[in-house]
Design a protein around this motif. Structure first.
Motif, PDB file in Angstrom:
ATOM      1  N   THR A 205       9.717  71.100 -40.811  1.00  0.00           N
ATOM      2  CA  THR A 205      10.881  72.029 -41.434  1.00  0.00           C
ATOM      3  C   THR A 205      11.491  71.047 -42.836  1.00  0.00           C
ATOM      4  O   THR A 205      12.138  71.600 -43.525  1.00  0.00           O
ATOM      5  CB  THR A 205      11.872  72.199 -40.526  1.00  0.00           C
ATOM      6  N   ILE A 206      11.080  69.971 -43.138  1.00  0.00           N
ATOM      7  CA  ILE A 206      11.407  69.110 -44.156  1.00  0.00           C
ATOM      8  C   ILE A 206      10.096  68.731 -44.435  1.00  0.00           C
ATOM      9  O   ILE A 206       9.009  68.348 -43.949  1.00  0.00           O
ATOM     10  CB  ILE A 206      12.561  68.052 -43.744  1.00  0.00           C
ATOM     11  N   ASP A 257       8.706  74.320 -45.827  1.00  0.00           N
ATOM     12  CA  ASP A 257       9.499  75.289 -45.400  1.00  0.00           C
ATOM     13  C   ASP A 257      10.150  75.566 -46.566  1.00  0.00           C
ATOM     14  O   ASP A 257      11.228  74.995 -47.050  1.00  0.00           O
ATOM     15  CB  ASP A 257      10.620  74.603 -44.338  1.00  0.00           C
ATOM     16  N   TYR A 258       9.851  76.744 -47.125  1.00  0.00           N
ATOM     17  CA  TYR A 258      10.378  76.921 -48.666  1.00  0.00           C
ATOM     18  C   TYR A 258      11.774  77.536 -48.403  1.00  0.00           C
ATOM     19  O   TYR A 258      12.719  77.794 -49.612  1.00  0.00           O
ATOM     20  CB  TYR A 258       9.566  77.639 -49.356  1.00  0.00           C
ATOM     21  N   VAL A 259      12.338  78.022 -47.541  1.00  0.00           N
ATOM     22  CA  VAL A 259      13.658  78.429 -47.117  1.00  0.00           C
ATOM     23  C   VAL A 259      14.726  77.630 -47.353  1.00  0.00           C
ATOM     24  O   VAL A 259      15.679  77.826 -48.041  1.00  0.00           O
ATOM     25  CB  VAL A 259      13.697  79.538 -45.839  1.00  0.00           C
ATOM     26  N   THR A 260      14.509  76.502 -46.746  1.00  0.00           N
ATOM     27  CA  THR A 260      15.503  75.467 -46.375  1.00  0.00           C
ATOM     28  C   THR A 260      14.914  73.984 -46.383  1.00  0.00           C
ATOM     29  O   THR A 260      14.829  73.284 -45.325  1.00  0.00           O
ATOM     30  CB  THR A 260      16.542  75.431 -45.093  1.00  0.00           C
ATOM     31  N   PRO A 261      14.344  73.566 -47.461  1.00  0.00           N
ATOM     32  CA  PRO A 261      13.503  72.701 -47.467  1.00  0.00           C
ATOM     33  C   PRO A 261      13.978  71.133 -47.501  1.00  0.00           C
ATOM     34  O   PRO A 261      13.366  70.344 -47.141  1.00  0.00           O
ATOM     35  CB  PRO A 261      12.817  72.668 -49.091  1.00  0.00           C
ATOM     36  N   ASN A 262      15.290  70.811 -47.570  1.00  0.00           N
ATOM     37  CA  ASN A 262      15.794  69.754 -47.184  1.00  0.00           C
ATOM     38  C   ASN A 262      16.936  69.875 -46.095  1.00  0.00           C
ATOM     39  O   ASN A 262      17.736  68.817 -46.071  1.00  0.00           O
ATOM     40  CB  ASN A 262      16.801  69.422 -48.620  1.00  0.00           C
ATOM     41  N   LEU A 263      16.693  70.781 -45.309  1.00  0.00           N
ATOM     42  CA  LEU A 263      17.610  70.837 -43.970  1.00  0.00           C
ATOM     43  C   LEU A 263      16.760  71.065 -42.843  1.00  0.00           C
ATOM     44  O   LEU A 263      15.723  71.663 -42.648  1.00  0.00           O
ATOM     45  CB  LEU A 263      18.435  72.020 -44.095  1.00  0.00           C
ATOM     46  N   ASP A 265      16.246  72.167 -39.719  1.00  0.00           N
ATOM     47  CA  ASP A 265      16.719  73.283 -38.788  1.00  0.00           C
ATOM     48  C   ASP A 265      15.434  74.016 -38.257  1.00  0.00           C
ATOM     49  O   ASP A 265      14.308  73.343 -38.156  1.00  0.00           O
ATOM     50  CB  ASP A 265      17.514  74.538 -39.559  1.00  0.00           C
ATOM     51  N   SER A 267      14.038  77.076 -39.213  1.00  0.00           N
ATOM     52  CA  SER A 267      13.694  77.906 -39.956  1.00  0.00           C
ATOM     53  C   SER A 267      12.150  77.896 -40.398  1.00  0.00           C
ATOM     54  O   SER A 267      11.137  78.796 -40.588  1.00  0.00           O
ATOM     55  CB  SER A 267      14.352  78.168 -41.190  1.00  0.00           C
TER      56      SER A 267
END
Length: 342
Positions: A205-206, A257-263, A265, A267
């Motif tokens: 996710t990151i 994870d292109y939606v929230t790349p630096n979070l 979570d 996704s």
């Protein structure tokens, strides 16, 4: 009457010594580590150790958010080869071939400079006390927290290995193109379950992946798994612009994870449900016909971020407890994480 030349106190001391040695051997056989890992290992010898690691990681991630994923990956790649013993940090020398140039590592690992800075601070504060293996394990936990992930207590007391294995690095580490059966096997070999695997892969996710590792996927079954929906098509076209089918670009990178790349979570799991996993090995957990158990876990973690965080924390502790029985007994605390002490 015959008198022994050995006095009773002398005999008792000898007996105590024998019992002490037997106890030591039992510890080695039972735990593979002397002593077993504990949460308060540095509480008296270096009480500021965890604070030092956290502050340095805060600086590193603040200046470059991607560093969180890089340090987490370093820890993972360390533990899958010889156990969590800091072997991944060793540079090549005339007498030692390290793991950094293994095929699975040479273009995918970064963050060594951050580990060096943390080690220098620790050596200034508590010389010769905190092992590089422990440092890396703590730093990986802090990396996750700093980008929104869960906290977990880190058992400590690892020793640094005086060896490395480029061969094991090439054979033990999972690869982006692996099928599900092979992927599961590589985790089971480390004593990690299918549940551990699905949770730990959630670390994607990151972080970023190289074109070389997702080219086959985007020019292969990406369209089929994503059902050619318009949003997925837009993302696929973007990926193809980064990673051409031919003509180079192998080192170009994009977020897993292109939606929230630096979070940190859940996704990543939502992307798998949509068939948009960037790596074949990731999407296989949901799309493979063999993945009955893994599919249910992907759905569970997509629906329940708390369940994902809890399992990720538990599985990270299990990962960190993979030991190198040899270094546990004969290892050292390196002064410089890149080189064995002289």
């Amino acid at each position: 009457m015959v008198h022994s030349k050995y006095s009773k106190p002398s005999f008792l001391r000898s007996l105590a010594l024998v019992l002490s040695i037997l106890s030591l051997l039992i510890n080695v056989l039972s735990y593979g580590t002397v002593p077993p890992l504990t949460l308060d290992y540095y509480s008296s010898s270096c009480p500021t150790a965890l604070d030092i690691v956290r502050k340095e990681m805060e600086c590193a991630v603040l200046s470059e958010p991607r560093m969180a994923a890089s340090v987490l990956r370093l820890h993972f790649h360390d533990c899958f080869v010889q156990g969590c013993d800091g072997s991944i940090l060793l540079d090549d020398t005339i007498t030692l071939q390290g793991e950094k140039k293994a095929s699975t590592n040479i273009h995918s690992l970064r963050g060594f400079g951050v580990i060096d800075r943390i080690k220098n601070k620790l050596e200034s504060e508590c010389p010769g006390i905190v092992s590089c293996a422990d440092l890396l394990t703590i730093a990986a936990r802090d990396a996750v927290i700093l980008v929104g992930g869960p906290y977990w207590d880190v058992p400590l007391g690892r020793k640094d290995s005086t060896t490395a294995s480029s061969t094991l690095a090439s054979s033990n580490l999972p690869t982006a193109g692996q099928g599900l059966f092979s992927l599961v096997s590589s985790f089971l070999y480390q004593g990690l379950t299918v549940t551990d695997m699905v949770a730990l892969v959630g670390a994607h996710t990151i972080g970023m992946a190289r074109c070389q590792n997702f080219r086959e996927r985007i020019y292969g079954d990406y369209e089929a798994t994503s059902n050619k929906n318009p949003v997925s098509d837009t993302q696929l076209n973007h990926l193809k612009s980064i990673c051409p089918a031919t003509g180079g670009g192998g080192n170009n990178v994009t977020a897993m994870d292109y939606v929230t790349p630096n979070l940190f979570d859940n996704s990543f799991y939502h992307l798998l449900l949509k068939g948009e996993g960037l790596l074949n090995s990731d999407q296989e957990m949901y799309s493979s016909l063999l993945g009955v158990e893994t599919k249910k876990l992907v759905q569970k973690y997509a629906e329940d971020v708390v369940a994902f965080f809890q399992q990720f924390s538990d599985s990270m502790v299990k990962l960190g407890n993979i030991t190198n029985s040899e270094s546990s007994v004969t290892g050292e605390v390196r002064k410089n994480c890149r080189f064995v002490n002289t």
